[in-house]
Each structure stands twice: as structure tokens, then as C-alpha cells.
Design a protein around this motif. Structure first.
Motif, PDB file in Angstrom:
ATOM      1  N   ALA A  23       0.810  -1.245  -0.125  1.00  0.00           N
ATOM      2  CA  ALA A  23      -0.069   0.048   0.011  1.00  0.00           C
ATOM      3  C   ALA A  23       0.878   1.109  -0.018  1.00  0.00           C
ATOM      4  O   ALA A  23       0.774   2.087  -0.821  1.00  0.00           O
ATOM      5  N   LEU A  24       1.931   1.232   0.777  1.00  0.00           N
ATOM      6  CA  LEU A  24       2.802   2.440   0.830  1.00  0.00           C
ATOM      7  C   LEU A  24       3.482   2.657  -0.444  1.00  0.00           C
ATOM      8  O   LEU A  24       3.642   3.809  -1.018  1.00  0.00           O
ATOM      9  N   PHE A  25       4.047   1.674  -1.000  1.00  0.00           N
ATOM     10  CA  PHE A  25       4.771   1.807  -2.331  1.00  0.00           C
ATOM     11  C   PHE A  25       3.827   2.453  -3.338  1.00  0.00           C
ATOM     12  O   PHE A  25       4.348   3.089  -4.094  1.00  0.00           O
ATOM     13  N   LEU A  26       2.622   1.753  -3.297  1.00  0.00           N
ATOM     14  CA  LEU A  26       1.869   2.183  -4.397  1.00  0.00           C
ATOM     15  C   LEU A  26       1.456   3.708  -4.160  1.00  0.00           C
ATOM     16  O   LEU A  26       1.426   4.412  -5.282  1.00  0.00           O
ATOM     17  N   ALA A  27       1.335   4.147  -2.908  1.00  0.00           N
ATOM     18  CA  ALA A  27       1.090   5.518  -2.615  1.00  0.00           C
ATOM     19  C   ALA A  27       2.028   6.565  -2.948  1.00  0.00           C
ATOM     20  O   ALA A  27       1.866   7.530  -3.370  1.00  0.00           O
ATOM     21  N   LYS A  28       3.235   5.997  -2.944  1.00  0.00           N
ATOM     22  CA  LYS A  28       4.430   6.566  -3.469  1.00  0.00           C
ATOM     23  C   LYS A  28       4.658   6.553  -4.993  1.00  0.00           C
ATOM     24  O   LYS A  28       5.716   7.125  -5.515  1.00  0.00           O
ATOM     25  N   GLY A  29       3.733   5.816  -5.691  1.00  0.00           N
ATOM     26  CA  GLY A  29       3.931   6.198  -7.210  1.00  0.00           C
ATOM     27  C   GLY A  29       4.811   4.983  -7.740  1.00  0.00           C
ATOM     28  O   GLY A  29       5.034   5.243  -8.702  1.00  0.00           O
ATOM     29  N   TRP A  53      -6.390   2.918   1.553  1.00  0.00           N
ATOM     30  CA  TRP A  53      -6.006   3.852   0.552  1.00  0.00           C
ATOM     31  C   TRP A  53      -6.508   4.987   0.831  1.00  0.00           C
ATOM     32  O   TRP A  53      -5.986   6.233   0.715  1.00  0.00           O
ATOM     33  N   PRO A  54      -7.915   5.278   1.649  1.00  0.00           N
ATOM     34  CA  PRO A  54      -8.390   6.546   2.051  1.00  0.00           C
ATOM     35  C   PRO A  54      -7.351   7.268   3.004  1.00  0.00           C
ATOM     36  O   PRO A  54      -7.086   8.239   3.013  1.00  0.00           O
ATOM     37  N   ALA A  55      -6.762   6.359   4.038  1.00  0.00           N
ATOM     38  CA  ALA A  55      -5.550   7.041   4.848  1.00  0.00           C
ATOM     39  C   ALA A  55      -4.504   7.492   4.065  1.00  0.00           C
ATOM     40  O   ALA A  55      -3.928   8.591   4.672  1.00  0.00           O
ATOM     41  N   LEU A  56      -3.954   6.895   3.114  1.00  0.00           N
ATOM     42  CA  LEU A  56      -2.820   7.332   2.243  1.00  0.00           C
ATOM     43  C   LEU A  56      -2.963   8.428   1.543  1.00  0.00           C
ATOM     44  O   LEU A  56      -2.258   9.502   1.329  1.00  0.00           O
ATOM     45  N   GLU A  57      -4.540   8.507   0.936  1.00  0.00           N
ATOM     46  CA  GLU A  57      -4.794   9.657   0.378  1.00  0.00           C
ATOM     47  C   GLU A  57      -4.740  10.871   1.283  1.00  0.00           C
ATOM     48  O   GLU A  57      -4.630  12.075   0.916  1.00  0.00           O
ATOM     49  N   ARG A  58      -5.399  10.800   2.536  1.00  0.00           N
ATOM     50  CA  ARG A  58      -5.283  11.920   3.515  1.00  0.00           C
ATOM     51  C   ARG A  58      -3.862  12.411   3.834  1.00  0.00           C
ATOM     52  O   ARG A  58      -3.642  13.702   4.109  1.00  0.00           O
ATOM     53  N   LEU A  59      -2.969  11.467   3.934  1.00  0.00           N
ATOM     54  CA  LEU A  59      -1.488  11.725   3.994  1.00  0.00           C
ATOM     55  C   LEU A  59      -1.063  12.291   2.947  1.00  0.00           C
ATOM     56  O   LEU A  59       0.114  13.143   2.999  1.00  0.00           O
ATOM     57  N   GLY A  60      -1.468  12.165   1.790  1.00  0.00           N
ATOM     58  CA  GLY A  60      -0.992  12.688   0.708  1.00  0.00           C
ATOM     59  C   GLY A  60      -0.293  11.644  -0.396  1.00  0.00           C
ATOM     60  O   GLY A  60       0.834  10.973  -0.089  1.00  0.00           O
ATOM     61  N   LEU A  61      -0.989  11.598  -1.487  1.00  0.00           N
ATOM     62  CA  LEU A  61      -0.304  10.644  -2.611  1.00  0.00           C
ATOM     63  C   LEU A  61       0.708  11.295  -3.542  1.00  0.00           C
ATOM     64  O   LEU A  61       0.577  12.485  -3.608  1.00  0.00           O
ATOM     65  N   THR A  62       1.781  10.373  -3.822  1.00  0.00           N
ATOM     66  CA  THR A  62       2.496  11.121  -4.730  1.00  0.00           C
ATOM     67  C   THR A  62       2.064  11.050  -6.085  1.00  0.00           C
ATOM     68  O   THR A  62       1.230  10.048  -6.408  1.00  0.00           O
ATOM     69  N   GLY A  64       0.896  10.010  -9.673  1.00  0.00           N
ATOM     70  CA  GLY A  64       1.052   9.205 -10.398  1.00  0.00           C
ATOM     71  C   GLY A  64       0.650   7.757  -9.758  1.00  0.00           C
ATOM     72  O   GLY A  64       0.646   6.461 -10.194  1.00  0.00           O
ATOM     73  N   ALA A  65       0.312   8.151  -8.294  1.00  0.00           N
ATOM     74  CA  ALA A  65       0.096   6.800  -7.518  1.00  0.00           C
ATOM     75  C   ALA A  65      -1.262   6.264  -7.871  1.00  0.00           C
ATOM     76  O   ALA A  65      -2.263   6.905  -7.890  1.00  0.00           O
ATOM     77  N   SER A  66      -1.213   5.235  -7.999  1.00  0.00           N
ATOM     78  CA  SER A  66      -2.667   4.475  -8.346  1.00  0.00           C
ATOM     79  C   SER A  66      -2.738   2.830  -7.843  1.00  0.00           C
ATOM     80  O   SER A  66      -1.703   2.239  -7.918  1.00  0.00           O
ATOM     81  N   LEU A  67      -3.737   2.312  -7.550  1.00  0.00           N
ATOM     82  CA  LEU A  67      -4.069   1.025  -7.191  1.00  0.00           C
ATOM     83  C   LEU A  67      -3.980   0.256  -8.564  1.00  0.00           C
ATOM     84  O   LEU A  67      -3.772  -1.034  -8.100  1.00  0.00           O
ATOM     85  N   LEU A  68      -4.103   0.743  -9.633  1.00  0.00           N
ATOM     86  CA  LEU A  68      -3.977  -0.058 -10.856  1.00  0.00           C
ATOM     87  C   LEU A  68      -2.401  -0.453 -11.176  1.00  0.00           C
ATOM     88  O   LEU A  68      -2.091  -1.214 -12.049  1.00  0.00           O
ATOM     89  N   ARG A  69      -1.537  -0.068 -10.323  1.00  0.00           N
ATOM     90  CA  ARG A  69       0.013  -0.326 -10.565  1.00  0.00           C
ATOM     91  C   ARG A  69       0.274  -1.491  -9.455  1.00  0.00           C
ATOM     92  O   ARG A  69       1.596  -1.663  -9.585  1.00  0.00           O
TER      93      ARG A  69
END
Length: 320
Positions: A23-29, A53-62, A64-69
Motif C-alpha cells: 500500500a505504501l509503495f503504491l501511494a508513493k507512485g 487507501w483513504p488514509a494514504l490519500e489523507r496523508l498525501g499521494l505522490t 502517479g500513485a494508483s491502485l492499478l499499479r
């Protein structure tokens, strides 16, 4: 030092820690390829990531970040193909890890880092299974849950290169992690040893009927635990010394503190002691489920992380 950028990460083992890393790696793009042979591993992984994912969105996504990756395969060779770094989260069994690292040694180019989330095994033992390129193997031990808790402990083994340590430290730092580098291997690394020391006294106090399970938890989380969420023990000692700082703290408290050390407990976790602790915990949590407790923890943790982020930004502005 290699200038190779880490854009694709392979996750081996998608239990609680592996899924949280993903989850973290995805949130970092980053692109993430995960592998696990457990039944329903893919379904469980995707459910965890979607929930986080909602918590990671709240902290701020990089950007290009996507669950599709995120992709999943049960085939190890397919999972690590094209990986720039492998984050290994396998069982804490040295035979398992050495065999796995032998496979990875054959599958991966020499410049691909293999980082283990191991909480107790040493890299010197693990990398014995990686005969060709043991220098690229390192401990990158997170604190649960990795997608929220910033800490990563970095520990090299006897054959780990300084280049690998510097590269993995740079990588984790780029994700917003707070890294600590151990200068030597010790069982349990640092943070778990600190937890173990505290847990020993907690269990002793409850076992000896000094305090209930609920009250010892209250003493921790509404006392020193609040301060530990802001500053570490040594800086807090510095504050505890008043204007005289850490020097005055030691002058004032060395005697009483070391006297307490002599009477700290060494509990034996007999079935009877475990029963007392278990009954105390169930009485404390009541009807709250594990998922409810985790949600409560994470919501308050997010608030603390947001507060600390805002404080860090204010500090940076003052310096600028």
C-alpha cells in the motif's frame, strides 16, 4: 554508488506487513508486483490495500500513485522480473529464508537490493543463502503498520556492502520514512528490544497484582506514551533536567533510577500468568473487535502524523 532509480518493487509475502508495504509503495507512485502462495492471498492483499487507501490519500499521494499499479502472481520468478528492489516478508524461519535467498540470488541481477522485513533474524545468517551476491542483502525492518508508521530499521550483515546500506536508506527516506541505521547486529534490532524491555515490566506488574491490565495500559498511553509520540527518551530526559538539561537530569535522577532497575521484574510467562494477562486484555477491550481496535489506532495515529507533519513544515519555514 549505483544511480539506479527504484521504480518497481517486488513484494514477497503479502500478510499484514507485506500488504502494508505494498500500500505504501503504491501511494508513493511505484509499480508493485506481489507474490504469495497462500490461498486467497491476492484477494486479501487487494482488500487490504483498498481499505488502507483513504488514509494514504489523507496523508498525501505522490503524483502517479494508483491502485492499478499493483499486480499479483503466485510465480516467484515472474514477480521479481524487472524489480529494482525486493521487499521480503517471509516467515521468520532461517531455513525458509536461506532457501528463498538462494532462489533470488539466481533470479536477480547483481544490483537489485533484497531487503528483509525480518524482526528478529540477523542478515548475517540470512545472506548465507545468497552466495553469489550477499552484498546486496540488508534488513529493512518496518514497524507495523508500515504504510502509516514511519520507522524503518536498517541493518547490514557481515557481507552487506556500504553501498547497499546507503542506497536502501536513500530509498526509504525518499518515501518519507524515518530510518535508523544499526552499527552492529543484535537480536530483535532496536525498537523491538525497547518494546520487549517495557513489556517485561508490564507483564510483571500485572502478574504480581500491582495493577490491572487496563490500568497499566492507561499508565502507558496517557503518561509517557503521549510524550514518546513527540520526542525520544533521551531528549525527554534533557527536558526533565530543566534548564540544566541532561547534565542536571543525571545529577538529580541517576540514584533513584538505577535503584528502580535493581527491582524490575523478570516474569515467567507460565500458563497461569498468560491466563491472567489474556483475561485482563479481554476485560479491557470489551466487545471491540480486532478490526475496530485497529481502526481506532489508525485514526488517532493519522491525526498525530498530520500534526507532526505540520510542525515539521513550520520548522522548515522558520529555517528558510
Amino acid at each position: 554508488m549505483s544511480n539506479k532509480h527504484i521504480r518497481q518493487v517486488a513484494i514477497i509475502g503479502t500478510g499484514v506487513i507485506g500488504a502494508s508495504w505494498a500500500a505504501l509503495f503504491l501511494a508513493k507512485g511505484l509499480d508493485v508486483v506481489a507474490t504469495d502462495i497462500a490461498p486467497d492471498a491476492e484477494t486479501s492483499l487487494k482488500r487490504f490495500v483498498e481499505t488502507a487507501w483513504p488514509a494514504l490519500e489523507r496523508l498525501g499521494l505522490t503524483p502517479g500513485a494508483s491502485l492499478l499499479r499493483l499486480s499479483f502472481t503466485a510465480d516467484l520468478a515472474e514477480a521479481v522480473k524487472g524489480a529494482d528492489l525486493v521487499q521480503e516478508n517471509g516467515p521468520e524461519r532461517i531455513d525458509f529464508k536461506q532457501k528463498l535467498y538462494g532462489q533470488l540470488d539466481e533470479l536477480l541481477p547483481a544490483d537489485v537490493i533484497i531487503a528483509s522485513s525480518s524482526s528478529g533474524l540477523t542478515m548475517s545468517e540470512i545472506q548465507l543463502g545468497c552466495p553469489s551476491h550477499p552484498e546486496r542483502c540488508v534488513i529493512g525492518h518496518p514497524f507495523n503498520p508500515p504504510h502509516l508508521i514511519p520507522l524503518v530499521e536498517i541493518v547490514g550483515g557481515a557481507k552487506t556492502s556500504m553501498e547497499t546500506i546507503k542506497r536502501v536508506e536513500k530509498f526509504y527516506t525518499s518515501l518519507g520514512k524515518k530510518t535508523v541505521r544499526l552499527n552492529k547486529e543484535v537480536p530483535g534490532h532496536v525498537a523491538n528490544r525497547l518494546q520487549a524491555a517495557l513489556a517485561r515490566e508490564v507483564y510483571h506488574l500485572v502478574a504480581e497484582d500491582v495493577v490491572s491490565a487496563a490500568d497499566v495500559d492507561t499508565a502507558l498511553c496517557w503518561g509517557p506514551g503521549l510524550r514518546w509520540g513527540i520526542m525520544g527518551q533521551l531528549v525527554l530526559n534533557h527536558l526533565g533536567g530543566g534548564h540544566g538539561g541532561i547534565e542536571h537530569f543525571f545529577q538529580q535522577f541517576t540514584g533513584p533510577m538505577t535503584a528502580w532497575w535493581k527491582v524490575l521484574g523478570v516474569p515467567v510467562l507460565t500458563p497461569e500468568v498468560q491466563k491472567k494477562l489474556i483475561e485482563g486484555v479481554h476485560a479491557e477491550v470489551g466487545t471491540r473487535s480486532i478490526d475496530e481496535l485497529a481502526a481506532e489506532r489508525d485514526e488517532i495515529l493519522l491525526g498525530l502524523l498530520e500534526l507532526r507533519k505540520a510542525a515539521d513544515e513550520e520548522d522548515e519555514q522558520r529555517v528558510a
